[in-house]
Design an enzyme around this catalytic site. Structure first.
Site, PDB file in Angstrom:
ATOM      1  N   ASP A  42      -1.400  -1.612   3.267  1.00 31.45           N
ATOM      2  CA  ASP A  42      -1.476  -2.948   3.849  1.00 31.45           C
ATOM      3  C   ASP A  42      -0.197  -3.438   4.519  1.00 31.45           C
ATOM      4  O   ASP A  42      -0.245  -4.074   5.556  1.00 31.45           O
ATOM      5  CB  ASP A  42      -1.859  -3.968   2.765  1.00 31.45           C
ATOM      6  CG  ASP A  42      -3.136  -3.602   2.033  1.00 31.45           C
ATOM      7  OD1 ASP A  42      -3.637  -2.471   2.215  1.00 31.45           O
ATOM      8  OD2 ASP A  42      -3.640  -4.440   1.273  1.00 31.45           O
TER       9      ASP A  42
ATOM     10  N   GLU B 127       0.031   0.583 -10.693  1.00 33.78           N
ATOM     11  CA  GLU B 127      -0.512   0.594  -9.334  1.00 33.78           C
ATOM     12  C   GLU B 127       0.364   1.455  -8.425  1.00 33.78           C
ATOM     13  O   GLU B 127      -0.129   2.231  -7.618  1.00 33.78           O
ATOM     14  CB  GLU B 127      -0.585  -0.839  -8.802  1.00 33.78           C
ATOM     15  CG  GLU B 127      -1.224  -0.947  -7.433  1.00 33.78           C
ATOM     16  CD  GLU B 127      -1.434  -2.393  -6.997  1.00 33.78           C
ATOM     17  OE1 GLU B 127      -0.974  -3.317  -7.706  1.00 33.78           O
ATOM     18  OE2 GLU B 127      -2.058  -2.594  -5.950  1.00 33.78           O
TER      19      GLU B 127
HETATM   20  C1  GLC Z   1      -4.426  -2.957  -2.030  1.00 31.65           C
HETATM   21  C2  GLC Z   1      -4.010  -1.614  -1.438  1.00 31.65           C
HETATM   22  C3  GLC Z   1      -5.233  -0.853  -1.010  1.00 31.65           C
HETATM   23  C4  GLC Z   1      -6.177  -0.720  -2.189  1.00 31.65           C
HETATM   24  C5  GLC Z   1      -6.474  -2.066  -2.845  1.00 31.65           C
HETATM   25  C6  GLC Z   1      -7.236  -1.927  -4.134  1.00 31.65           C
HETATM   26  O1  GLC Z   1      -5.030  -3.759  -1.085  1.00 31.65           O
HETATM   27  O2  GLC Z   1      -3.116  -1.778  -0.382  1.00 31.65           O
HETATM   28  O3  GLC Z   1      -4.892   0.408  -0.516  1.00 31.65           O
HETATM   29  O4  GLC Z   1      -7.348  -0.118  -1.780  1.00 31.65           O
HETATM   30  O5  GLC Z   1      -5.276  -2.722  -3.114  1.00 31.65           O
HETATM   31  O6  GLC Z   1      -6.573  -1.084  -5.027  1.00 31.65           O
END
Ligand code: GLC
Length: 418
Positions: free
Chosen positions: A159, A387
């Site tokens: 993102d 994460e």
């Molecule tokens: C964030 C990350 C994305 C992922 C999401 C859920 O938005 O950037 O890559 O899919 O979280 O984990």
């Protein structure tokens, strides 16, 4: 509890009935590429559940073939922007943009492990994967350039990569939607996107919603348009995996179409190599040039089977390792934009590492592949199923019981046994 049991327990705890949320609270719905990795993780111990993950994601597929970034199976107040902001009247509600298409790769992976018993499930899924790849073609590469366009940073899954900074500057900060972030209530704001980036993200959502989610108009109107090297590499890989599925389930015509897309993509993605930076880069489709920021996405052409520059890419990773940098940082640690703990601007993601390690291995660079794999395991072992991870001090950041991190640990754990 053993490490394997701990990883399985996370998937089980994040299971909401056939789909797995990325983590409790912060991400309370089904995310597209998360679920593809998670399905592979489930496949290490529960085939039925692995197929369910894919099937439930496909419940969100649109008639035109789009597999959305998020499927909002059940309401939750924990996340912004929720279904009302997307304004998509479907059951289940979804967001209106894609995410990196790992799904065909996941389906092939699950099938190959499951063997003959998995054929019926895979056969039912196959036409949906075909439709999804046609969506990429029609909606995001209608002129047949060989590169699909990305219209929103969220579509890349990475993102806040600094690769988007300059292109994102073109996006106005005004929004129609009132911004009510939930993420910073769950985790430290210092690790999350900044406010002004968020306004641009929502500006794009408002704009797309205003077209009625019309793929043609979105492509025409979006002030953000890049050919993301990560998405394109993942799609090329997925095309190869779809072709393997088509050998079993498809028609000769389908196989020809997929094969010709592959041939075209191989040539064009090879053109994203930048000799001065010695890396694969994203192309800015509005400004025209390659975006001069080395990110972890630039290693993914290896995963797509492009091995021309494999040795140079492996050497960069080896050099980072010699300096004690945790592998693989999402942004080059020597770049001005590197921030070791901010979202996608430096930290390490296990899923990206898994793809890079696989690509390296397929290119015959086993030693570097082993480094990436064992580093990933080390980070998770030390910091838990976070994460993402700080490549400088190895701290775990973001949500703490992350499904895709657990899934990758299961996959890498098995590979380490072999
Ligand atoms: C964030 C990350 C994305 C992922 C999401 C859920 O938005 O950037 O890559 O899919 O979280 O984990």
């Amino acid at each position: 509890m053993s490490r394997i049991e701990a990883a399985r327990a996370i998937l089980a705890a994040n299971d909401r009935g056939g789909y797995t949320v990325p983590t409790n609270r912060l991400y309370p719905f089904q995310w597209n590429w998360d679920s593809a990795f998670v399905a592979m993780g489930w496949a290490t111990f529960d085939f039925d559940r692995a197929w369910r993950e894919i099937e439930r994601l496909l419940e969100g597929q649109w008639e035109d073939g789009l597999v959305p970034q998020i499927v909002f199976h059940a309401p939750s107040e924990d996340y912004f922007p929720g279904p009302a902001v997307w304004g998509i009247a479907r059951t289940p509600p979804t967001s209106g943009i894609p995410q990196p298409p790992v799904l065909a790769t996941a389906a092939r992976f699950v099938l190959e492990r499951h063997g003959e018993d998995g054929i019926a499930r895979a056969r039912a899924i196959y036409p949906k994967l075909v439709a999804n790849h046609l969506w990429w073609q029609r909606a995001r590469d209608p002129d047949d350039t060989g590169l699909v366009a990305t219209l929103h940073p969220w579509e890349t899954g990475m993102d806040n990569s600094p690769a988007w900074d300059a292109a994102l500057e073109r996006v106005p900060t005004e929004t129609q939607t009132e911004i009510r972030r939930r993420d910073t209530g769950h985790v430290d704001a210092a690790f999350r996107p900044r406010g002004v980036e968020y306004q641009r993200f929502i500006h794009l959502v408002d704009l797309f919603r205003g077209t009625g989610w019309d793929a043609v108009r979105m492509l025409q109107l979006s002030p953000f348009k890049v050919a993301d090297v990560g998405t394109n590499a993942i799609l090329l890989r997925a095309e190869r995996d779809l072709l393997a599925l088509a050998e079993r389930f498809g028609t000769a015509e389908e196989r020809d179409t997929i094969a010709s897309r592959i041939a075209r993509k191989e040539t064009v993605i090879a053109g994203l190599w930048d000799e001065p930076l010695g890396h694969y880069l994203t192309r800015d489709l509005i400004g025209g040039g390659l975006i001069p920021v080395r990110t972890s996405a630039g290693f993914l052409p290896l995963f797509a089977g492009l091995h021309d520059h494999a040795a140079a890419l492996a050497e960069r990773i080896d050099a980072w390792r010699r300096r004690g940098i945790g592998l693989v940082p999402s942004t080059d640690p020597d770049a001005a934009s590197f921030e070791p703990q901010r979202y996608w601007r430096g930290p390490v993601w296990a899923v990206v590492n898994w793809m890079i390690a696989r690509g390296l291995r397929e290119a015959g660079l086993d030693a570097t592949a082993d480094s990436v794999a064992s580093e990933t395991r080390r980070l998770i072992g030390d910091a838990g199923f976070s994460e993402y991870f700080n490549p400088i001090d190895s701290a775990g950041i973001g949500g703490g019981t992350f499904s895709w991190t657990a899934a990758i640990d299961l996959l890498l754990g098995e590979e380490a046994q072999r």
